[in-house]
Design a protein around this motif. Structure first.
Motif, PDB file in Angstrom:
ATOM      1  N   ALA A  80       9.293 -12.862   1.534  1.00 35.78           N
ATOM      2  CA  ALA A  80       7.833 -12.968   1.595  1.00 35.78           C
ATOM      3  C   ALA A  80       7.267 -12.095   2.714  1.00 35.78           C
ATOM      4  N   ALA A  81       7.929 -12.093   3.858  1.00 31.58           N
ATOM      5  CA  ALA A  81       7.447 -11.270   4.984  1.00 31.58           C
ATOM      6  C   ALA A  81       7.525  -9.784   4.653  1.00 31.58           C
ATOM      7  N   VAL A  82       8.635  -9.347   4.077  1.00 26.54           N
ATOM      8  CA  VAL A  82       8.792  -7.930   3.730  1.00 26.54           C
ATOM      9  C   VAL A  82       7.782  -7.535   2.663  1.00 26.54           C
ATOM     10  N   ALA A  83       7.655  -8.365   1.621  1.00 26.75           N
ATOM     11  CA  ALA A  83       6.716  -8.050   0.545  1.00 26.75           C
ATOM     12  C   ALA A  83       5.277  -8.062   1.045  1.00 26.75           C
ATOM     13  N   ALA A  84       4.921  -9.063   1.856  1.00 27.60           N
ATOM     14  CA  ALA A  84       3.554  -9.135   2.379  1.00 27.60           C
ATOM     15  C   ALA A  84       3.230  -7.908   3.216  1.00 27.60           C
ATOM     16  N   TYR A  85       4.171  -7.501   4.050  1.00 28.55           N
ATOM     17  CA  TYR A  85       3.932  -6.319   4.885  1.00 28.55           C
ATOM     18  C   TYR A  85       3.856  -5.046   4.047  1.00 28.55           C
ATOM     19  N   ALA A  86       4.807  -4.880   3.131  1.00 33.27           N
ATOM     20  CA  ALA A  86       4.848  -3.651   2.332  1.00 33.27           C
ATOM     21  C   ALA A  86       3.674  -3.564   1.357  1.00 33.27           C
ATOM     22  N   LEU A  87       3.194  -4.696   0.878  1.00 32.55           N
ATOM     23  CA  LEU A  87       2.087  -4.697  -0.080  1.00 32.55           C
ATOM     24  C   LEU A  87       0.725  -4.803   0.594  1.00 32.55           C
ATOM     25  N   SER A  88       0.727  -4.933   1.917  1.00 33.66           N
ATOM     26  CA  SER A  88      -0.535  -5.005   2.646  1.00 33.66           C
ATOM     27  C   SER A  88      -1.252  -3.655   2.571  1.00 33.66           C
ATOM     28  N   PRO A  89      -2.580  -3.687   2.438  1.00 35.35           N
ATOM     29  CA  PRO A  89      -3.309  -2.415   2.357  1.00 35.35           C
ATOM     30  C   PRO A  89      -3.351  -1.631   3.671  1.00 35.35           C
ATOM     31  N   ILE A  90      -2.975  -2.259   4.784  1.00 35.50           N
ATOM     32  CA  ILE A  90      -2.930  -1.515   6.047  1.00 35.50           C
ATOM     33  C   ILE A  90      -1.557  -1.681   6.681  1.00 35.50           C
ATOM     34  N   ASP A  91      -1.198  -0.748   7.547  1.00 37.00           N
ATOM     35  CA  ASP A  91       0.100  -0.767   8.223  1.00 37.00           C
ATOM     36  C   ASP A  91      -0.036  -1.314   9.632  1.00 37.00           C
ATOM     37  N   LEU A  92       1.047  -1.916  10.112  1.00 34.00           N
ATOM     38  CA  LEU A  92       1.087  -2.362  11.496  1.00 34.00           C
ATOM     39  C   LEU A  92       1.007  -1.154  12.419  1.00 34.00           C
ATOM     40  N   ILE A  93       1.752  -0.118  12.083  1.00 31.47           N
ATOM     41  CA  ILE A  93       1.720   1.136  12.824  1.00 31.47           C
ATOM     42  C   ILE A  93       1.021   2.153  11.927  1.00 31.47           C
ATOM     43  N   PRO A  94      -0.230   2.542  12.240  1.00 35.01           N
ATOM     44  CA  PRO A  94      -0.957   3.472  11.364  1.00 35.01           C
ATOM     45  C   PRO A  94      -0.200   4.794  11.185  1.00 35.01           C
ATOM     46  N   ASP A  95      -0.259   5.330   9.958  1.00 36.37           N
ATOM     47  CA  ASP A  95       0.460   6.563   9.640  1.00 36.37           C
ATOM     48  C   ASP A  95      -0.061   7.770  10.416  1.00 36.37           C
ATOM     49  N   VAL A  96      -1.258   7.685  10.991  1.00 34.46           N
ATOM     50  CA  VAL A  96      -1.820   8.818  11.726  1.00 34.46           C
ATOM     51  C   VAL A  96      -1.179   9.004  13.099  1.00 34.46           C
ATOM     52  N   ILE A  97      -0.436   8.004  13.564  1.00 32.47           N
ATOM     53  CA  ILE A  97       0.254   8.143  14.855  1.00 32.47           C
ATOM     54  C   ILE A  97       1.496   9.010  14.622  1.00 32.47           C
ATOM     55  N   PRO A  98       1.541  10.196  15.238  1.00 28.68           N
ATOM     56  CA  PRO A  98       2.665  11.112  14.984  1.00 28.68           C
ATOM     57  C   PRO A  98       4.015  10.480  15.350  1.00 28.68           C
ATOM     58  N   GLY A  99       4.975  10.629  14.467  1.00 27.09           N
ATOM     59  CA  GLY A  99       6.326  10.125  14.701  1.00 27.09           C
ATOM     60  C   GLY A  99       6.472   8.647  14.393  1.00 27.09           C
ATOM     61  N   LEU A 100       5.690   7.814  15.054  1.00 29.35           N
ATOM     62  CA  LEU A 100       5.791   6.364  14.861  1.00 29.35           C
ATOM     63  C   LEU A 100       5.119   5.886  13.580  1.00 29.35           C
ATOM     64  N   GLY A 101       4.133   6.618  13.100  1.00 32.93           N
ATOM     65  CA  GLY A 101       3.352   6.184  11.954  1.00 32.93           C
ATOM     66  C   GLY A 101       4.161   5.954  10.697  1.00 32.93           C
ATOM     67  N   LEU A 102       5.156   6.762  10.471  1.00 31.96           N
ATOM     68  CA  LEU A 102       5.972   6.615   9.272  1.00 31.96           C
ATOM     69  C   LEU A 102       7.235   5.804   9.521  1.00 31.96           C
ATOM     70  N   LEU A 103       7.447   5.386  10.766  1.00 35.88           N
ATOM     71  CA  LEU A 103       8.640   4.610  11.118  1.00 35.88           C
ATOM     72  C   LEU A 103       8.751   3.337  10.288  1.00 35.88           C
ATOM     73  N   ASP A 104       7.638   2.627  10.143  1.00 35.34           N
ATOM     74  CA  ASP A 104       7.692   1.385   9.381  1.00 35.34           C
ATOM     75  C   ASP A 104       7.997   1.643   7.909  1.00 35.34           C
ATOM     76  N   ASP A 105       7.437   2.707   7.353  1.00 35.48           N
ATOM     77  CA  ASP A 105       7.673   3.010   5.941  1.00 35.48           C
ATOM     78  C   ASP A 105       9.104   3.463   5.670  1.00 35.48           C
ATOM     79  N   PHE A 106       9.692   4.196   6.589  1.00 34.26           N
ATOM     80  CA  PHE A 106      11.021   4.758   6.355  1.00 34.26           C
ATOM     81  C   PHE A 106      12.160   3.979   7.012  1.00 34.26           C
ATOM     82  N   LEU A 107      11.830   3.034   7.884  1.00 31.93           N
ATOM     83  CA  LEU A 107      12.886   2.295   8.563  1.00 31.93           C
ATOM     84  C   LEU A 107      12.725   0.782   8.434  1.00 31.93           C
TER      85      LEU A 107
END
Length: 128
Positions: free
Chosen positions: A41-68
């Motif tokens: 539930a936690a993984v699905a809620a986070y992945a399906l959320s319309p916003i990210d905990l770490i915004p993708d506009v932050i260089p380097g860290l922004g995609l960390l949540d999506d790829f790791l």
């Protein structure tokens, strides 16, 4: 060469999305153990959320949540969910035409950001 790599990346992204939706279904299945439900539930809620905990506009860290973080969360959930439950959840995910959106994930992430902003403001005001 570049097109083949791009095609592989697209297939991997589709599989990842299907797994997230399958986790969403598995978290609601009564045969899923409570810890697996919590993780799924936690993984699905986070992945399906319309916003990210770490915004993708932050260089380097922004995609960390999506790829790791999301793939590691999926791997953990898959280890905890019984294979027959996951097989059924994957079948449901394949049949699902549109991706669900997690309002709970949105609320949790907004709460985290607001709490962090409030804590930062409190710290600034208390040190001034």
């Amino acid at each position: 060469m570049g097109e083949a790599l791009l095609a592989r990346a697209r297939r991997a992204a589709r599989r990842l999305k299907r797994e997230v939706v399958a986790l969403w279904f598995a978290a609601r299945d009564p045969r899923t153990p409570w810890l697996a439900r919590l993780v799924a539930a936690a993984v699905a809620a986070y992945a399906l959320s319309p916003i990210d905990l770490i915004p993708d506009v932050i260089p380097g860290l922004g995609l960390l949540d999506d790829f790791l973080l999301v793939p590691l969360g999926i791997l953990l959930a898959l280890r905890l969910i019984p294979p027959d439950v996951m097989a059924e959840a994957r079948a449901k995910a394949e049949a699902q035409a549109d991706r669900p959106v997690s309002r709970a994930g949105l609320i949790v992430i907004v709460t985290i950001w607001l709490s962090a902003a409030g804590g930062f403001a409190w710290w600034i005001l208390s040190t001034a």
